[in-house]
Design an enzyme around this catalytic site. Structure first.
Site, PDB file in Angstrom:
ATOM      1  N   GLU A 234       2.051 119.120  -3.240  1.00 38.22           N
ATOM      2  CA  GLU A 234       3.291 119.901  -3.360  1.00 38.22           C
ATOM      3  C   GLU A 234       3.763 120.391  -1.985  1.00 38.22           C
ATOM      4  O   GLU A 234       4.954 120.364  -1.671  1.00 38.22           O
ATOM      5  CB  GLU A 234       3.064 121.068  -4.331  1.00 38.22           C
ATOM      6  CG  GLU A 234       4.163 122.126  -4.378  1.00 38.22           C
ATOM      7  CD  GLU A 234       5.525 121.607  -4.831  1.00 38.22           C
ATOM      8  OE1 GLU A 234       5.648 120.418  -5.157  1.00 38.22           O
ATOM      9  OE2 GLU A 234       6.478 122.405  -4.809  1.00 38.22           O
TER      10      GLU A 234
ATOM     11  N   HIS B 205     -11.709 108.293   4.198  1.00 36.69           N
ATOM     12  CA  HIS B 205     -11.570 106.932   3.657  1.00 36.69           C
ATOM     13  C   HIS B 205     -10.285 106.275   4.157  1.00 36.69           C
ATOM     14  O   HIS B 205      -9.809 105.324   3.555  1.00 36.69           O
ATOM     15  CB  HIS B 205     -11.605 106.978   2.124  1.00 36.69           C
ATOM     16  CG  HIS B 205     -12.908 107.497   1.607  1.00 36.69           C
ATOM     17  ND1 HIS B 205     -14.076 106.771   1.668  1.00 36.69           N
ATOM     18  CD2 HIS B 205     -13.244 108.691   1.076  1.00 36.69           C
ATOM     19  CE1 HIS B 205     -15.066 107.493   1.175  1.00 36.69           C
ATOM     20  NE2 HIS B 205     -14.588 108.670   0.819  1.00 36.69           N
TER      21      HIS B 205
ATOM     22  N   CYS C 205      25.070 113.792 -10.837  1.00 36.86           N
ATOM     23  CA  CYS C 205      26.496 114.008 -11.005  1.00 36.86           C
ATOM     24  C   CYS C 205      26.760 115.174 -11.938  1.00 36.86           C
ATOM     25  O   CYS C 205      25.983 115.443 -12.852  1.00 36.86           O
ATOM     26  CB  CYS C 205      27.135 112.766 -11.603  1.00 36.86           C
ATOM     27  SG  CYS C 205      26.784 111.280 -10.681  1.00 36.86           S
TER      28      CYS C 205
ATOM     29  N   LYS D 144       7.324 119.479  -0.400  1.00 37.65           N
ATOM     30  CA  LYS D 144       8.286 120.528  -0.033  1.00 37.65           C
ATOM     31  C   LYS D 144       8.741 120.326   1.404  1.00 37.65           C
ATOM     32  O   LYS D 144       9.920 120.411   1.714  1.00 37.65           O
ATOM     33  CB  LYS D 144       7.599 121.879  -0.202  1.00 37.65           C
ATOM     34  CG  LYS D 144       8.405 123.007  -0.685  1.00 37.65           C
ATOM     35  CD  LYS D 144       8.617 123.111  -2.167  1.00 37.65           C
ATOM     36  CE  LYS D 144       9.159 121.880  -2.823  1.00 37.65           C
ATOM     37  NZ  LYS D 144       9.170 121.887  -4.260  1.00 37.65           N
TER      38      LYS D 144
ATOM     39  N   GLU E  95      10.960 117.055   1.852  1.00 36.01           N
ATOM     40  CA  GLU E  95      12.283 117.008   1.219  1.00 36.01           C
ATOM     41  C   GLU E  95      13.309 117.912   1.897  1.00 36.01           C
ATOM     42  O   GLU E  95      14.483 117.601   1.886  1.00 36.01           O
ATOM     43  CB  GLU E  95      12.210 117.283  -0.284  1.00 36.01           C
ATOM     44  CG  GLU E  95      11.849 118.681  -0.678  1.00 36.01           C
ATOM     45  CD  GLU E  95      11.812 118.873  -2.199  1.00 36.01           C
ATOM     46  OE1 GLU E  95      12.617 118.277  -2.905  1.00 36.01           O
ATOM     47  OE2 GLU E  95      10.950 119.650  -2.658  1.00 36.01           O
TER      48      GLU E  95
ATOM     49  N   ARG F  61      23.055 120.681  -8.512  1.00 33.71           N
ATOM     50  CA  ARG F  61      22.488 119.432  -9.000  1.00 33.71           C
ATOM     51  C   ARG F  61      22.382 118.388  -7.883  1.00 33.71           C
ATOM     52  O   ARG F  61      21.689 117.384  -8.052  1.00 33.71           O
ATOM     53  CB  ARG F  61      23.370 118.866 -10.113  1.00 33.71           C
ATOM     54  CG  ARG F  61      23.457 119.779 -11.316  1.00 33.71           C
ATOM     55  CD  ARG F  61      24.641 119.430 -12.173  1.00 33.71           C
ATOM     56  NE  ARG F  61      24.445 118.210 -12.937  1.00 33.71           N
ATOM     57  CZ  ARG F  61      23.962 118.175 -14.175  1.00 33.71           C
ATOM     58  NH1 ARG F  61      23.629 119.285 -14.783  1.00 33.71           N
ATOM     59  NH2 ARG F  61      23.826 117.040 -14.824  1.00 33.71           N
TER      60      ARG F  61
ATOM     61  N   TRP G 278      26.689 111.977  -7.274  1.00 25.79           N
ATOM     62  CA  TRP G 278      25.472 111.663  -6.520  1.00 25.79           C
ATOM     63  C   TRP G 278      25.354 110.149  -6.553  1.00 25.79           C
ATOM     64  O   TRP G 278      25.125 109.560  -7.609  1.00 25.79           O
ATOM     65  CB  TRP G 278      24.266 112.334  -7.185  1.00 25.79           C
ATOM     66  CG  TRP G 278      23.003 112.200  -6.411  1.00 25.79           C
ATOM     67  CD1 TRP G 278      22.658 112.869  -5.276  1.00 25.79           C
ATOM     68  CD2 TRP G 278      21.894 111.356  -6.722  1.00 25.79           C
ATOM     69  NE1 TRP G 278      21.409 112.485  -4.859  1.00 25.79           N
ATOM     70  CE2 TRP G 278      20.912 111.551  -5.727  1.00 25.79           C
ATOM     71  CE3 TRP G 278      21.627 110.441  -7.738  1.00 25.79           C
ATOM     72  CZ2 TRP G 278      19.694 110.879  -5.722  1.00 25.79           C
ATOM     73  CZ3 TRP G 278      20.419 109.771  -7.737  1.00 25.79           C
ATOM     74  CH2 TRP G 278      19.462 109.996  -6.735  1.00 25.79           C
TER      75      TRP G 278
ATOM     76  N   ASN H  79      28.565 110.337 -15.518  1.00 23.09           N
ATOM     77  CA  ASN H  79      27.242 110.666 -14.974  1.00 23.09           C
ATOM     78  C   ASN H  79      26.258 109.690 -15.589  1.00 23.09           C
ATOM     79  O   ASN H  79      26.273 109.498 -16.800  1.00 23.09           O
ATOM     80  CB  ASN H  79      26.885 112.107 -15.362  1.00 23.09           C
ATOM     81  CG  ASN H  79      25.439 112.457 -15.057  1.00 23.09           C
ATOM     82  OD1 ASN H  79      24.774 111.757 -14.290  1.00 23.09           O
ATOM     83  ND2 ASN H  79      24.955 113.536 -15.647  1.00 23.09           N
ATOM     84  N   GLY H  80      25.425 109.055 -14.769  1.00 22.74           N
ATOM     85  CA  GLY H  80      24.444 108.124 -15.333  1.00 22.74           C
ATOM     86  C   GLY H  80      24.702 106.720 -14.840  1.00 22.74           C
ATOM     87  O   GLY H  80      25.358 106.524 -13.813  1.00 22.74           O
TER      88      GLY H  80
ATOM     89  N   LYS I  71      19.356 117.745  -7.978  1.00 20.29           N
ATOM     90  CA  LYS I  71      18.531 118.752  -8.660  1.00 20.29           C
ATOM     91  C   LYS I  71      18.018 118.238  -9.987  1.00 20.29           C
ATOM     92  O   LYS I  71      16.865 118.421 -10.329  1.00 20.29           O
ATOM     93  CB  LYS I  71      19.369 120.023  -8.857  1.00 20.29           C
ATOM     94  CG  LYS I  71      18.607 121.182  -9.490  1.00 20.29           C
ATOM     95  CD  LYS I  71      17.558 121.728  -8.558  1.00 20.29           C
ATOM     96  CE  LYS I  71      16.716 122.812  -9.181  1.00 20.29           C
ATOM     97  NZ  LYS I  71      15.469 123.020  -8.429  1.00 20.29           N
TER      98      LYS I  71
HETATM   99  C1  F6R Z   1      11.034 118.928  -5.725  1.00 18.12           C
HETATM  100  C2  F6R Z   1      11.689 118.890  -7.015  1.00 18.12           C
HETATM  101  C3  F6R Z   1      11.545 117.659  -7.830  1.00 18.12           C
HETATM  102  C4  F6R Z   1      11.521 118.003  -9.330  1.00 18.12           C
HETATM  103  C5  F6R Z   1      11.565 116.728 -10.169  1.00 18.12           C
HETATM  104  C6  F6R Z   1      11.471 117.011 -11.654  1.00 18.12           C
HETATM  105  O1  F6R Z   1      11.215 120.161  -5.090  1.00 18.12           O
HETATM  106  O2  F6R Z   1      12.363 119.814  -7.404  1.00 18.12           O
HETATM  107  O3  F6R Z   1      10.431 116.914  -7.461  1.00 18.12           O
HETATM  108  O4  F6R Z   1      10.369 118.735  -9.604  1.00 18.12           O
HETATM  109  O5  F6R Z   1      12.757 116.042  -9.901  1.00 18.12           O
HETATM  110  O6  F6R Z   1      12.530 117.794 -12.078  1.00 18.12           O
HETATM  111  P1  F6R Z   1      12.448 118.628 -13.415  1.00 18.12           P
HETATM  112  O7  F6R Z   1      11.397 119.670 -13.237  1.00 18.12           O
HETATM  113  O8  F6R Z   1      13.815 119.209 -13.595  1.00 18.12           O
HETATM  114  O9  F6R Z   1      12.066 117.667 -14.512  1.00 18.12           O
END
Ligand code: F6R
Length: 608
Positions: free
Chosen positions: A481, A504, A2, A485, A488, A27, A74, A98-99, A603
């Site tokens: 990773e 395995h 949020c 990527k 998501e 975000r 969010w 927010n929260g 975000k």
């Molecule tokens: C994936 C992504 C998330 C963040 C994770 C941690 O592309 O961006 O997995 O890496 O939410 O966020 P930060 O780095 O802001 O602590």
């Protein structure tokens, strides 16, 4: 997560709040709303979906008034509907939040018994009714707000406006950040300085438990005990420039292309090209590294995977004992921390709730805490003993790209610094490692020229339902990773595996329909990874190999390959990050998904 904006202003604030909310879009959110005081009465507009829906609503039915609050939500409690969108309001008060308010059920029961009626499924509406109840018992708005927030448990930030109190804005912080902006005739509240940058560069950050009371341009901050508190006013580095895509179709691809530059900036902070060697670290950090009995590395998602690459570097170069875990586990599993231990946390936003909580826990248990963090004014940066900044600049695309490679760059430098301090590498080795790192931006730029070919492969990947990634050594976190990527942003199911683990279990998934992306730099692990690749191919697996010229030549015939520049094996994770990012991006483009704001994602994850 949020986003919150509040303005005690001198003009109609709704259009300005809408613009500020756009700066918080990165975000992640699924509904939005604004409330203002129009001749003393609370009026609001709320809409599910993106901000253009709210914008259209405001166009048809404008909101007037000089005092207002806005929110991007969010969803946590309740679907992203208009009824659940913020601001939540009674006739007396409107709030944005927010929260998570953890005790909202108990409070709702208490307030319902007193005649309050709730219109939403959210925890946030509770705060509006609680303040209203306290005002009906005779408290002034700011006193009611302070008393109400003292009763809320959980982690949150909040902003409120009150009927008949033009110019009055109250904000509170517990667990989720809130910035206060200062100007001559107006004052502001925002989730971050970035949202406030078009209005002012002068900001202060509320500390845990703080409540801010704004009357016009006059700002008073109270600490958790209710005493007036001084919070330093800083000149923020957040840019007021309109966030634009610089000619790219998405922020994500713009940020992928920024990597040569931002990785270069980050390296320049840590490396002296004249040596080349690592810039000598402060005594505190050096002592901690020399004495470190163990290094614990943690973070969430992509940031955690950067930390996992770091583990390989710290073990190999600095001969440190390293433990890694995701922050959401580390914080709850009551880990045994050693004496003289160092705990390192990796975070782009510096606000991730689990990472912050794990940092606090490790600090309380006597660890020297270090943060590799991209936002210098964030909570994690402020609370860590030592900060190792990354210089990725604001990352707007929800999927982390440039922050990841900058985290890798900082971690690589820090691993060399640790090795130097612990005398586990020679001066000559240090020079070779630093020289190879300094070449990384050039190699990334060179690789980016292959984008058209990767687009075609991304389009092929877009046709499938499942994708597996595999790698060994420091390429294993890259496999994780790559899979993250892809899933998501394209919503294609993908998993990353350690190459040796395939047989395995996961090898059972292999058939012609499941591409396997093999990350196999031509390094000490190459032959082993290629054997695992052959096992997969023998079962009909369709392999896309990411390797350098020599690796591709040796590996033999595969379905497809991506040739990355030949480099010192130390820096291959920094280089191999780029093809996995581009593959995911072009698969998502082919599928037509919302690349910059993928469904369900935020975000900055400021809830557990
Ligand atoms: C994936 C992504 C998330 C963040 C994770 C941690 O592309 O961006 O997995 O890496 O939410 O966020 P930060 O780095 O802001 O602590």
């Amino acid at each position: 997560m949020c986003g919150i904006v509040g303005i005690a202003g001198t003009r109609d604030v709704a259009p300005v709040i809408l613009e500020a909310l756009k700066r918080l879009e990165y975000r992640g959110y699924d509904s939005a709303g604004i409330a203002t005081l129009d001749h003393g009465a609370i009026d609001r507009r709320r809409a599910p979906g993106k901000l253009n829906m709210l914008g259209a609503m405001l166009h048809d039915r404008p909101l007037h008034g000089h005092t207002g609050i806005g929110h991007t939500r969010w969803a946590t409690h309740g679907a992203p509907t208009e009824a659940n969108a913020h601001p939540h309001a009674t006739a007396q008060v409107a709030i944005v939040h927010n929260g998570i308010i953890e005790n909202f059920r108990e409070l709702n029961a208490e307030l319902t018994a007193k005649g309050h009626k709730f219109e939403s499924e959210t925890d946030s509406e509770t705060a509006a009714h609680l303040v209203t109840q306290l005002m009906s018992e005779g408290l002034a708005p700011d006193a009611a707000a302070k008393k109400a927030v003292a009763r809320l448990t959980g982690a949150y930030s909040i902003a409120m406006i009150f009927k008949d109190h033009d110019g009055l804005l109250v904000g509170a912080r517990r667990g989720a950040p809130l910035a206060v902006g200062y100007a001559d005739t107006e004052a502001y509240i925002g989730s971050d300085a970035f949202a406030l940058a078009p209005f002012t560069k002068k900001v202060s950050y509320l500390e845990e438990g703080d409540v801010v009371v704004i009357r016009g341009a006059q700002v008073t901050i109270f600490d958790g005990e209710g005493r007036p508190a001084n919070r330093e006013i800083k000149i923020t580095s957040a840019s007021a420039a309109l966030v634009d895509k610089a000619g790219h179709s998405h922020f994500m691809v713009k940020e992928i292309h920024e990597q040569p530059e931002v990785v270069g900036h980050t390296l320049a902070h840590y490396l002296d090209p004249a040596g080349p060697d690592v810039r000598r670290q402060g005594k505190g950090l050096r002592d901690a590294l020399v004495k470190a009995s163990r290094l614990t590395i943690s973070g969430c998602g992509t940031a955690y995977y950067a930390g996992l690459v770091g583990k390989y570097w710290f073990e190999k170069l600095a001969r440190m004992s390293v433990e890694t875990d995701v922050a959401s586990e580390l914080r709850y599993r009551d880990p045994v921390y050693p004496e003289n231990g160092v705990a390192l946390f990796v975070s782009q936003s510096g606000e991730t709730a689990d990472t912050l909580a794990a940092l606090r826990d490790s600090k309380a248990k006597g660890q020297t805490t270090i943060a590799v963090v991209n936002v210098a004014e964030s909570s994690i940066a402020r609370e860590a003993d030592i900060v190792l900044p990354t210089y990725a600049g604001p990352e707007i695309g929800v999927a982390s790209t440039k922050a990841f490679t900058c985290q890798l760059a900082a971690l690589a430098c820090f691993a060399i610094a640790a090795a130097e301090a612990r005398r586990t590498i020679s001066k000559g080795e240090e020079k070779v490692l630093c020289a190879s790192l300094l070449e990384a931006p050039r190699h990334i730029a060179e690789f980016l020229k292959q984008e058209p070919a990767i687009k075609i492969l991304g389009e092929e990947i877009a046709k499938v339902r499942d994708v597996l990634y595999m790698g060994r050594g420091a390429s294993y976190p890259l496999a994780l990773e790559g899979a993250l990527k892809l899933k998501e942003i394209s919503y294609i199911h993908a998993e990353g595996y350690a190459a040796g683990e395939m047989k395995h279990g996961p090898i059972a998934l292999i058939d012609e329909a499941v591409p396997i992306i093999v990350i196999a730099p031509h390094d000490a692990h190459f032959e082993k990874t290629i054997s695992n690749m052959q096992e997969v191919m023998a079962r009909g697996g369709k392999v896309l190999l990411i390797s350098d010229k020599a690796g591709i030549a040796k590996a033999g015939k595969v379905w497809a390959s991506i040739e990355v520049p030949t480099t010192n094996s130390f820096i291959t994770p920094l280089i191999n990050a780029i093809p996995v990012q581009l593959l995911a991006y072009y698969a998502a483009i082919a599928k037509g998904t919302d690349v910059d704001q993928p469904r369900n994602l935020a975000k900055s994850v400021t809830v557990e």
